[in-house]
Design an enzyme around this catalytic site. Structure first.
Site, short mmCIF file in Angstrom:
data_model
loop_
_atom_site.label_atom_id
_atom_site.label_comp_id
_atom_site.label_asym_id
_atom_site.label_seq_id
_atom_site.Cartn_x
_atom_site.Cartn_y
_atom_site.Cartn_z
CE1 TYR A 153 4.56 10.88 8.55
CE2 TYR A 153 4.85 8.57 9.11
CZ TYR A 153 4.10 9.73 9.18
OH TYR A 153 2.93 9.75 9.87
CG HIS A 163 -4.64 11.98 10.74
ND1 HIS A 163 -4.84 13.28 10.33
CD2 HIS A 163 -3.33 11.73 10.52
CE1 HIS A 163 -3.71 13.78 9.86
NE2 HIS A 163 -2.78 12.87 9.97
CG ASP A 168 4.58 14.85 9.65
OD1 ASP A 168 3.66 14.03 9.52
OD2 ASP A 168 4.49 15.84 10.42
CG HIS A 197 -0.19 14.94 7.68
ND1 HIS A 197 1.04 14.45 8.04
CD2 HIS A 197 -0.32 14.69 6.35
CE1 HIS A 197 1.62 13.90 6.97
NE2 HIS A 197 0.83 14.05 5.92
CG ASP A 227 -1.76 1.28 1.28
OD1 ASP A 227 -2.61 1.41 2.18
OD2 ASP A 227 -1.56 2.15 0.41
CG ASP A 267 1.80 15.51 12.14
OD1 ASP A 267 2.34 14.45 12.49
OD2 ASP A 267 1.33 15.70 10.98
CG ASP A 293 -4.30 7.81 3.04
OD1 ASP A 293 -5.37 7.71 2.41
OD2 ASP A 293 -3.24 8.24 2.53
C1 LIG Z 1 0.34 11.02 11.93
C2 LIG Z 1 0.42 11.65 10.55
O1 LIG Z 1 -0.20 12.92 10.59
O2 LIG Z 1 1.76 11.88 10.18
N1 LIG Z 1 -0.23 10.81 9.57
C3 LIG Z 1 -0.06 11.18 8.16
C4 LIG Z 1 -0.98 10.37 7.24
C5 LIG Z 1 -0.69 10.69 5.78
C6 LIG Z 1 -1.66 9.96 4.87
N2 LIG Z 1 -1.35 10.21 3.45
C7 LIG Z 1 -0.18 9.46 3.00
C8 LIG Z 1 0.06 9.66 1.51
C9 LIG Z 1 1.41 9.10 1.14
N3 LIG Z 1 2.07 9.95 0.17
ZN LIG Z 2 1.75 13.99 9.95
#
Ligand SMILES: CC(O)(O)NCCCCNCCCN
Ligand SMILES: [Zn+2]
Length: 667
Positions: free
Chosen positions: A305, A135, A265, A174, A20, A172, A92
């Protein structure tokens, strides 16, 4: 009091079992490399190790529905096919036979952290957990998250520990929509989040992630979203949002507890964020939150990441929680236009809920933002064609500088008959001063009793500054007979050759006439006196009409002017001068000392008049790193003195880019 660290390798024991692309970045190594970095740097040994525990059903049900919990409970016994099937209903995110166990440990870790901080076992702490949480929603997993660790912790802190106001800061990259939904009508939980948004083109692509989602009903104003509509945001963009949005609002909110959705991130090198802020920025973001809620701060890991920048960012955060000196942030630039547009929009919608933002400018007029969108599109086309899309993983940045704790944290220079506060090292050795300096001092208007002790005091001051320069001493306080004369000596005779740039912060009225044209010194004077216009770029008189006892005005001056100026000026030494009769309150004074530690690697020299010795206690406490008490006065702010500060900021921003909060009307 110490810093808690919560980690258990059990939370590394789940991973993606099928292909995935959206989920492959969420790997167990995220946790292990973070913890190993803390061990390698010796930081984990300096923390109080607190074991995680599993969150109970009741605790999980503080946020999630029974049907959701019942569903997740079944996953440990599922076949691979069932797990894939179960996962398909969410976005996701992935499930694994052991993820339910780890999700209970992650949530339970946040609760252990809250217990440790709220019971005073530790001052603050960090929980290294996975799966992340911000999330996940009442009945849905999302974005690698299963249970909303921080949302559960906030409800728990209120229910079990009687916290009345909880601030959640989500750095974060996101948007933690799960947290926003949980508290959007709740005025007791203030949720602040910045996030990559790109005008809704970035995941989770929600309209309600934009700046105009301010909360609902009685929760209006208690949700603050800062969308980043472009990638490549830098340290100066992040600091501008903290100074001009988050901190003023957070101080007015006056929380009993601060929870951080500590996702990394948002740092350089991360494939998700594609931002350019360096790991040492988290040292400052953490520091800027540490004088809220009497220092009660719980950081809970969310995303991150790029394993290199993640590990460095975690170390920077923990090292600040431990009270180590902050790194100097290299060459801050001005916030970019896109950041300024977001800043202006957020302040313009939030001003009606927060009196401290009352005078913020109105939102970017539509034509300005439309022009910006056209400009952005044009830049976008150009960018895509021109530069090769270098992957984030290849980004390079300097390793964060060492942050060495000086052998002596705080020193004092006192008249012989004055008592030395606990914890401070009294400086007695007086460095022999050259005849030139001695003659200058004698000539100086040191009209105290017998200039012999004047010279002695001065030579100890010199020694103190010298030992701060060599990092033998962190910071210090000097009680002098005549504070104005002492300031003049220090800045005239010592500042220049000892340190490259001296930030002089004067609290209270006094005629300070220093040659500041050369930039070797920046003088910011906060007083009740209405000064004539400022004299040049490096002398900035801030007038508080109601005097320095006006805490709202003072805190606005600190966040709207002093901190941005300080970050841009980047001094090698901070000289904090308390003029007699300044009227500044003890709490405000301690907050000021605490916040100024962010500059010059914590090298702050406090100068006070001997007869002002009454505030030596609070001064020593702040210099030693004890969190400043909350500013209760902000809870019921009196009408402030109009937009004088705002107008002053607008006037100064031509010289000082970090003071900007609106898009330049020029382009
Ligand atoms: C805890 C967090 O906020 O880091 N989760 C981030 C989820 C990202 C979902 N999209 C991924 C797409 C891959 N390119
Ligand atoms: Zn994030």
């Amino acid at each position: 009091m110490g810093t808690a660290l919560i980690y258990d390798e059990e939370m590394t024991k789940y991973k993606l079992l099928w292909v995935d692309p959206a989920c492959k970045i969420e790997v167990p190594e995220r946790l292990s490399v973070s913890y190993e970095a803390l061990v390698r740097t010796g930081l984990s040994d300096r923390c109080v190790s607190v074991p995680p525990r599993e969150a109970s059903d009741a605790e999980i049900l503080l946020v999630h529905s029974e049907e959701y919990l019942e569903g997740v409970k079944k996953t440990p016994h599922m076949t691979l096919e069932d797990l894939k099937e179960f996962t398909l209903q969410y976005g996701d995110v992935y499930f694994h036979p052991n993820i339910y166990h780890c999700a209970k440990l992650a949530a339970g870790s946040a609760l252990q952290l809250v217990d440790s901080v709220m019971t005073g076992k530790v001052r603050n702490g960090m929980a290294l957990v996975r799966p992340p949480g911000h999330h996940s929603m009442r009945s849905a997993a999302s974005g690698f998250c299963v249970f909303n660790n921080v949302a559960i912790a906030a409800r728990y802190a209120k229910q079990k520990h009687g916290a009345e106001r909880v601030l959640i800061v989500d750095w974060d990259i996101h948007h933690g929509q799960g947290v926003q939904y949980c508290f959007e009508d709740d005025p007791s939980v203030l949720y602040f989040s910045w996030h990559r948004y790109e005008r809704q083109k970035f995941w989770p692509n929600l309209r309600e992630s934009d700046y105009d989602s301010v909360g609902k009903g009685s929760g209006a104003g208690f949700n603050v979203n800062v969308p980043w509509n472009e990638v490549g945001m830098e340290n100066s963009d992040y600091l501008s949002v903290f100074c001009h949005v988050l901190l003023p609002v957070a101080y007015e909110f006056c929380p009993d507890l601060v929870l951080v959705c500590a996702g990394f991130d948002s740092a350089i090198g991360d494939p998700e964020g594609e931002m350019c802020a360096t790991p040492d920025i988290f040292a400052h973001l953490t520091h800027l939150l540490m004088n809220l809620a009497g220092g009660k701060l719980c950081a809970v890991l969310e995303g991150g990441y790029n394993l290199t920048s993640l590990a460095q960012s975690v170390c920077q955060t923990v090292q600040t929680l431990l009270g180590d000196p902050l790194p100097q942030l290299a060459n801050l630039r001005s916030p970019c236009e896109s950041a300024l547009e977001s800043l202006q929009c957020v302040r313009s919608v939030q001003r009606r809920y927060w009196s401290i933002l009352k005078h913020a400018a109105d939102s970017a007029t539509t034509d300005v933002s439309n022009k910006r969108i056209k400009l952005a599109k044009a830049e976008e086309e150009k960018a895509e064609t021109a530069e090769d899309e270098r992957s984030q993983e290849e980004k390079v940045w300097p390793e964060p500088a060492e942050r060495l704790r000086p052998p002596v944290c705080s020193a004092s220079v006192l008249p012989d008959d004055a008592a030395c506060p606990d914890g401070l090292k009294r400086l007695v050795s007086s460095k022999d001063l050259g005849p030139l300096l001695v003659s200058r001092i004698r000539n100086r208007s040191m009209e105290d009793a017998g200039d012999a002790d004047g010279v002695a005091t001065f030579s100890r001051l010199y020694t103190l500054i010298e030992k701060m320069r060599t990092n033998e001493i962190g910071n210090g306080v000097a009680l002098v007979p005549d504070v104005a004369a002492a300031v003049e000596c220090v800045v005239q005779d010592l500042g220049s050759d000892l340190v490259s740039r001296v930030l002089v912060v004067c609290v209270g009225k006094e005629e300070l006439n220093y040659a500041t044209a050369d930039g070797k010194m920046l003088v910011v004077q906060i007083s009740g006196e209405d000064k004539e216009e400022q004299k040049g770029k490096y002398y900035i008189p801030v007038c508080l009409k109601k005097g320095c006892g006006d805490t709202v005005g003072f805190i606005q001056a600190v966040f709207g002017l002093l901190l941005p100026l300080g970050y841009e000026y980047d001094p090698g030494l901070v000289l904090l001068v308390r003029m007699p009769g300044s009227g500044v309150g003890d709490c405000m004074w301690q907050q000021l000392i605490g916040l100024l530690k962010g500059f010059a690697k914590g090298h702050t020299l406090v100068l006070m008049q001997t007869n002002d010795g009454a505030c030596m206690g609070p001064t020593a406490s702040a210099l030693l790193g004890h969190p400043a008490p909350p500013l209760q006065e902000l809870l019921t702010p009196l009408p402030d003195d109009g937009g004088a500060l705002e107008r002053m900021r607008e006037r100064l921003q031509a010289d000082w880019k970090m003071l900007q909060t609106t898009v330049s009307s020029g382009n």
